[in-house]
Design a protein around this motif. Structure first.
Motif, PDB file in Angstrom:
ATOM      1  N   ASP A 299       0.828  -1.214   0.000  1.00 20.30           N
ATOM      2  CA  ASP A 299       0.000   0.000   0.000  1.00 20.30           C
ATOM      3  C   ASP A 299       0.860   1.260   0.000  1.00 20.30           C
ATOM      4  O   ASP A 299       0.575   2.229  -0.723  1.00 20.30           O
ATOM      5  CB  ASP A 299      -0.929   0.000   1.217  1.00 20.30           C
ATOM      6  CG  ASP A 299      -1.991  -1.087   1.142  1.00 20.30           C
ATOM      7  OD1 ASP A 299      -2.254  -1.588   0.034  1.00 20.30           O
ATOM      8  OD2 ASP A 299      -2.548  -1.444   2.202  1.00 20.30           O
ATOM      9  N   THR A 300       1.914   1.263   0.816  1.00 21.52           N
ATOM     10  CA  THR A 300       2.789   2.437   0.879  1.00 21.52           C
ATOM     11  C   THR A 300       3.500   2.649  -0.450  1.00 21.52           C
ATOM     12  O   THR A 300       3.596   3.771  -0.957  1.00 21.52           O
ATOM     13  CB  THR A 300       3.821   2.279   2.004  1.00 21.52           C
ATOM     14  OG1 THR A 300       3.146   2.097   3.247  1.00 21.52           O
ATOM     15  CG2 THR A 300       4.731   3.489   2.097  1.00 21.52           C
TER      16      THR A 300
ATOM     17  N   ARG B 208       1.987   6.337  -7.113  1.00 20.80           N
ATOM     18  CA  ARG B 208       0.930   7.187  -7.680  1.00 20.80           C
ATOM     19  C   ARG B 208       1.272   8.665  -7.517  1.00 20.80           C
ATOM     20  O   ARG B 208       1.158   9.454  -8.459  1.00 20.80           O
ATOM     21  CB  ARG B 208      -0.405   6.877  -7.012  1.00 20.80           C
ATOM     22  CG  ARG B 208      -1.081   5.611  -7.516  1.00 20.80           C
ATOM     23  CD  ARG B 208      -2.510   5.524  -7.036  1.00 20.80           C
ATOM     24  NE  ARG B 208      -2.575   5.406  -5.590  1.00 20.80           N
ATOM     25  CZ  ARG B 208      -2.614   4.248  -4.913  1.00 20.80           C
ATOM     26  NH1 ARG B 208      -2.587   3.102  -5.589  1.00 20.80           N
ATOM     27  NH2 ARG B 208      -2.685   4.230  -3.616  1.00 20.80           N
ATOM     28  N   GLU B 209       1.678   9.029  -6.290  1.00 19.72           N
ATOM     29  CA  GLU B 209       2.006  10.428  -6.040  1.00 19.72           C
ATOM     30  C   GLU B 209       3.191  10.886  -6.890  1.00 19.72           C
ATOM     31  O   GLU B 209       3.257  12.047  -7.309  1.00 19.72           O
ATOM     32  CB  GLU B 209       2.320  10.630  -4.556  1.00 19.72           C
ATOM     33  CG  GLU B 209       1.110  10.451  -3.646  1.00 19.72           C
ATOM     34  CD  GLU B 209       1.484  10.474  -2.170  1.00 19.72           C
ATOM     35  OE1 GLU B 209       2.693  10.463  -1.859  1.00 19.72           O
ATOM     36  OE2 GLU B 209       0.557  10.492  -1.341  1.00 19.72           O
TER      37      GLU B 209
ATOM     38  N   TRP C  25       2.580   1.682  -3.434  1.00 11.47           N
ATOM     39  CA  TRP C  25       1.657   2.154  -4.476  1.00 11.47           C
ATOM     40  C   TRP C  25       1.276   3.615  -4.267  1.00 11.47           C
ATOM     41  O   TRP C  25       1.141   4.375  -5.235  1.00 11.47           O
ATOM     42  CB  TRP C  25       0.410   1.269  -4.533  1.00 11.47           C
ATOM     43  CG  TRP C  25       0.467   0.301  -5.669  1.00 11.47           C
ATOM     44  CD1 TRP C  25       0.720  -1.029  -5.608  1.00 11.47           C
ATOM     45  CD2 TRP C  25       0.295   0.616  -7.050  1.00 11.47           C
ATOM     46  NE1 TRP C  25       0.719  -1.580  -6.868  1.00 11.47           N
ATOM     47  CE2 TRP C  25       0.456  -0.597  -7.772  1.00 11.47           C
ATOM     48  CE3 TRP C  25       0.037   1.777  -7.756  1.00 11.47           C
ATOM     49  CZ2 TRP C  25       0.362  -0.659  -9.165  1.00 11.47           C
ATOM     50  CZ3 TRP C  25      -0.062   1.715  -9.143  1.00 11.47           C
ATOM     51  CH2 TRP C  25       0.094   0.509  -9.836  1.00 11.47           C
ATOM     52  N   GLN C  26       1.121   4.019  -3.014  1.00 10.01           N
ATOM     53  CA  GLN C  26       0.829   5.424  -2.751  1.00 10.01           C
ATOM     54  C   GLN C  26       1.959   6.323  -3.267  1.00 10.01           C
ATOM     55  O   GLN C  26       1.725   7.331  -3.941  1.00 10.01           O
ATOM     56  CB  GLN C  26       0.631   5.650  -1.256  1.00 10.01           C
ATOM     57  CG  GLN C  26       0.384   7.112  -0.886  1.00 10.01           C
ATOM     58  CD  GLN C  26       0.346   7.336   0.610  1.00 10.01           C
ATOM     59  OE1 GLN C  26       0.338   6.389   1.396  1.00 10.01           O
ATOM     60  NE2 GLN C  26       0.315   8.589   1.017  1.00 10.01           N
TER      61      GLN C  26
END
Length: 829
Positions: free
Chosen positions: A425-426, A432-433, A428-429
């Motif tokens: 999750d981290t 994306r950012e 991918w965040q």
């Protein structure tokens, strides 16, 4: 590929499990009248589906399972430069794979061949050395030619007698080579008089001589390339028609030290894979400790990888280290100078691949025999890092430098070693950012997970980074594994606008040197064979199509009930004590209560380890044992609360508390302090294959008592650690055994209807082509076998069968066999 993070999911090829995949797969085909279908597929040929890139499917090569030396790299001599070391493997020594008659000594002094090739053999007068090759010996085939070479020096003239023999006698005419003076390369050619898998290469000297780089190569390599590839293995890879080749790994990329070879570092052997170590004349390339526990010679290096990709018409996709280690090592360097050097090395790599022959590194490529560029378009930075923030900070430095000089290169990031969890999750965040081009996902899960997650990419952000599924496989080489992967691949194709690249992993395994299973292609020193998974990959990769034609299908009724099963305790490379086990039903009645004040007679020991009752606790003391499961209770239990008090005594990890236990291969467990005590997760095991349902970072302290509570209600599970809710999940996603996708081949106009029936019943299916004008027949390719079937060297039950179906119309019925993958190629009119 992460050895540590996935140690619990490895299966040896010979393991078998039940033939039925899921509860849904147990449903027999319902009884219908002859004109009523069990399933329906409806196609909308006028609708626009996702376009599928030519590079959609490819292969991932990592030097694991002796995939390079003793595998794809055609060299027949093992330890040809006497560089094996205990740093590579505790059982290795410089003469591993060699036997000596007379006197011989491996020397490391200033008389060496070159600074990278440190060791050489000092062979006494009248002495000889014999090499045993790989597997059962040196393989030669009658009538084929084999090129011998050796680097040698002798103070005075000496004659080397070179022979090929096995226990039955001579395999080829003996050759003699005259040696005199300083280091020079000498060559000879053999023609095999008969075939043998057990040959031995012997070099004898009339007088004292120094030897290095003793080599025997088949003349008949793939595409007849020098320093080339084993033909049968390369041909099997080429037959897949892969769109790309990802190399060189894997855990090889970002493990070991990032430092240079040097006298000060002791010419360290556990160095990360760095491309400049692997190019140039083979006798000047480094050798290194392989992450998977053996030696790698780098005879198969970056130049050979690029050349192979070109030979098979595939896009080269190298992966470079990002200065953050992975695969259980979890270290990030803060050495600014080292980071800058690695960034420059990556820029140099792009120049080596794409630069003109007049550029610094393009000239090196040209001198190796390839003046034209290799047309590199994609490059990966990093592999499975478990430190996502540290990784991404360094990734951004690499990306900025690459884009500044090569703006058209696609720079690929990654999301760690798993399909979900905190790291995923981290990562991918951050991706994306950071508006990353593409993210490399890796996961190895059970067949059930693949049947449940066909829709994984349906909800991905269409405006976000694209996905490179760089490593995936279900946990086995049986046909049921291939079926589950095929079902999942229909979802990859449906989402071809998100999933731009995908490669099964690992690619190769020598059956006598296995570190990881399953694998796509298996081999020994004389034969190779494709697994059931290979046949699935080949069918999809050679029938991709150019766009998705939207379609939908009916589903199989879900017959899953509540989570049922007994309870269990286990450990993994850890000693732990358990106490105060209580199981209470939802109505408050006690199902089990054990404070171990007496014996452990209620518990059944089905795993390894050493269990005993000590001081009112149930204690497992064997720190080396990897699954020590003990169980208690009734497999019919459901809707209950489980309480356990657990204390880690010593070892690498924490606790494994099981629930919903049907047997040793079918259960859930809460893995606290797993993966070398770095994270905790709930894993589900189905027929021995594991999938992670929920995970988060965390560790377990030695000597501290933890209260563990698990509440099971229906298919909802809530977990508490020391009275605080740790997490919850609902395991209610159906494992759909009937999956399909339809694509169009724009060159031929064909509709390709791809159907997976992973259940033990035929699937009679009404197919509506939505008014498409089609011919009356279809070319059919079918893979079908028993669910537990496994391809071997001598038996390949999973093989394609082609046929013609002559009942095609705008609406028609087709019966898909049990346990099958079927492709119908339907010509348009």
């Amino acid at each position: 590929m992460s050895r540590t993070a996935r140690s619990r999911t490895r299966l040896r090829l010979g393991l078998t499990a039940t033939a039925l995949l899921t509860a849904a797969a147990l449903v027999p085909a319902p009884a219908h009248a002859e004109d009523v279908a069990d399933y329906t597929i409806t196609v909308d040929p006028a609708a626009e589906g996702a376009r599928i890139d030519d590079t959609m499917y490819g292969v991932f090569f990592e030097d694991i399972n002796r995939a390079a030396d003793g595998g794809l790299y055609a060299e027949l001599v093992q330890n040809r430069s006497f560089e094996y070391s205990t740093a590579d493997n505790g059982s290795y020594m410089p003469l591993t794979s060699w036997s000596v008659t007379g006197t011989a000594e491996v020397v490391n002094d200033s008389g060496r061949l070159n600074e990278r090739n440190r060791n050489y053999l000092s062979l006494g007068a009248g002495s000889s050395v014999t090499n045993a090759g790989y597997n059962t010996g040196v393989r030669v085939e009658k009538g084929k030619r084999y090129d011998f070479s050796v680097w040698a020096r002798a103070a005075s003239g000496t004659t080397l007698t070179v022979s090929l023999k096995d226990a039955a006698g001579t395999l080829a005419t003996t050759r003699q080579v005259a040696v005199e003076g300083g280091w020079a390369q000498y060559e000879a050619t053999f023609t095999a008089a008969r075939t043998s898998n057990r040959g031995r290469l012997t070099v004898a000297a009339t007088d004292a001589a120094a030897l290095d780089m003793v080599s025997l190569f088949p003349r008949d390599t793939y595409k007849n390339q020098p320093n080339g590839l084993r033909k049968d293995l390369a041909e099997k890879i080429a037959a897949l028609k892969p769109g790309f080749v990802r190399f060189p790994g894997g855990c090889l990329v970002n493990t070991g030290s990032m430092e240079d070879y040097s006298e000060a570092s002791g010419w360290q052997r556990k160095r990360s894979y760095q491309w400049k170590d692997t190019i140039g004349p083979v006798e000047e390339r480094a050798t290194n400790a392989n992450f998977w526990g053996y030696n790698q010679s780098y005879g198969l290096g970056y130049y050979e990888y690029f050349r192979f990709a070109e030979d098979i018409g595939a896009m080269p996709l190298p992966v470079v280290p990002a200065l953050v280690t992975g695969c259980g090592q979890n270290r990030a360097t803060d050495d600014e100078a080292l980071l800058k050097r690695h960034i420059q090395d990556t820029l140099d790599l792009i120049e080596f691949a794409n630069g003109p022959a007049t550029s610094t590194w393009g000239k090196v490529r040209a001198q190796m025999g390839h003046p034209k560029p290799f047309h590199l378009t994609h490059i990966g930075v990093g592999n499975e890092e478990n430190l996502p923030r540290e990784f991404f900070a360094r990734f951004e430095r690499f990306r900025a430098a690459i884009k500044a000089e090569y703006p058209d290169i696609t720079v690929i990031s990654n999301s760690g070693p798993d399909d979900s969890g905190t790291t995923f999750d981290t990562a991918w965040q951050l991706n994306r950012e950071g508006r990353v081009d593409m993210v490399d996902e890796h996961y190895y899960n059970s067949p059930q997970w693949f049947l449940q997650n066909n829709d994984r990419y349906d909800s991905y952000d269409r405006g976000g980074p694209k996905v490179f599924l760089g490593e995936y496989a279900s946990q086995g080489n049986a046909w049921k594994n291939g079926l589950a992967e095929a079902a999942f691949m229909t979802g990859l194709e449906r989402n071809a606008d998100i999933v731009k690249l995908a490669s099964y992993a690992p690619l190769l395994a020598n059956e006598d040197y296995v570190q990881w299973s399953p694998d796509m292609i298996w081999f020994n020193n004389h034969a190779s064979w494709g697994s059931a998974n290979y046949e699935v990959q080949k069918l999809f990769m050679t029938n991709v199509g150019d766009r998705v034609v939207p379609s939908r299908a009916s589903t199989t009724p879900d017959v899953s009930g509540p989570i049922t099963g007994s309870v269990g305790l286990s450990t993994w490379a850890t000693s732990a004590a358990y106490d105060d086990v209580r199981v209470t039903s939802a109505d408050g009645s006690t199902l089990l209560s054990d404070d171990f004040s007496g014996d452990a007679s209620r518990w059944t020991h089905s795993g390894g380890g050493s269990w005993s009752v000590r001081d009112g606790q149930y204690v497992q003391t064997d720190e080396a044992a990897e699954n020590t499961l003990v169980t208690a209770g009734d497999p019919a239990w459901h809707d209950y609360d489980l309480h356990v008090r657990a204390t880690k005594k010593s070892g690498k990890e924490g606790f494994l508390v099981a629930f919903g236990v049907k047997d040793t291969g079918n259960h859930y467990w809460w893995n606290l302090g797993g993966w070398n005590n770095t994270q905790s997760a709930v894993e589900q095991s189905v027929d021995g294959g594991k999938s992670t349902l929920i995970s988060r970072a965390g560790s377990i302290e030695t000597g501290r008592a933890y209260d563990i509570d698990i509440t099971v209600r229906g298919r909802q599970v809530t977990l508490y650690l020391d009275g605080e809710e740790w997490g919850s999940f609902t395991d209610d996603k159906p494992a759909e055994p009937f999956r399909q996708v339809v694509t169009e081949d724009e060159r031929t106009g064909d509709l390709i209807v791809k159907v997976v029936n992973a259940q033990p019943a035929e699937a009679r299916t009404a197919i509506d082509l939505g008014g498409a004008r089609v011919g009356s027949s279809a070319r059919v390719t079918t893979l079908a076998a028993d669910a537990d079937a496994v391809n071997t060297e001598t038996d390949t039950p999973v093989s394609p069968v082609t046929s013609t179906f002559r009942g095609v119309a705008d609406e028609f019925t087709y019966t898909f066999p049990a346990h099958s993958v079927t492709f119908l190629r339907i010509a348009r009119r």
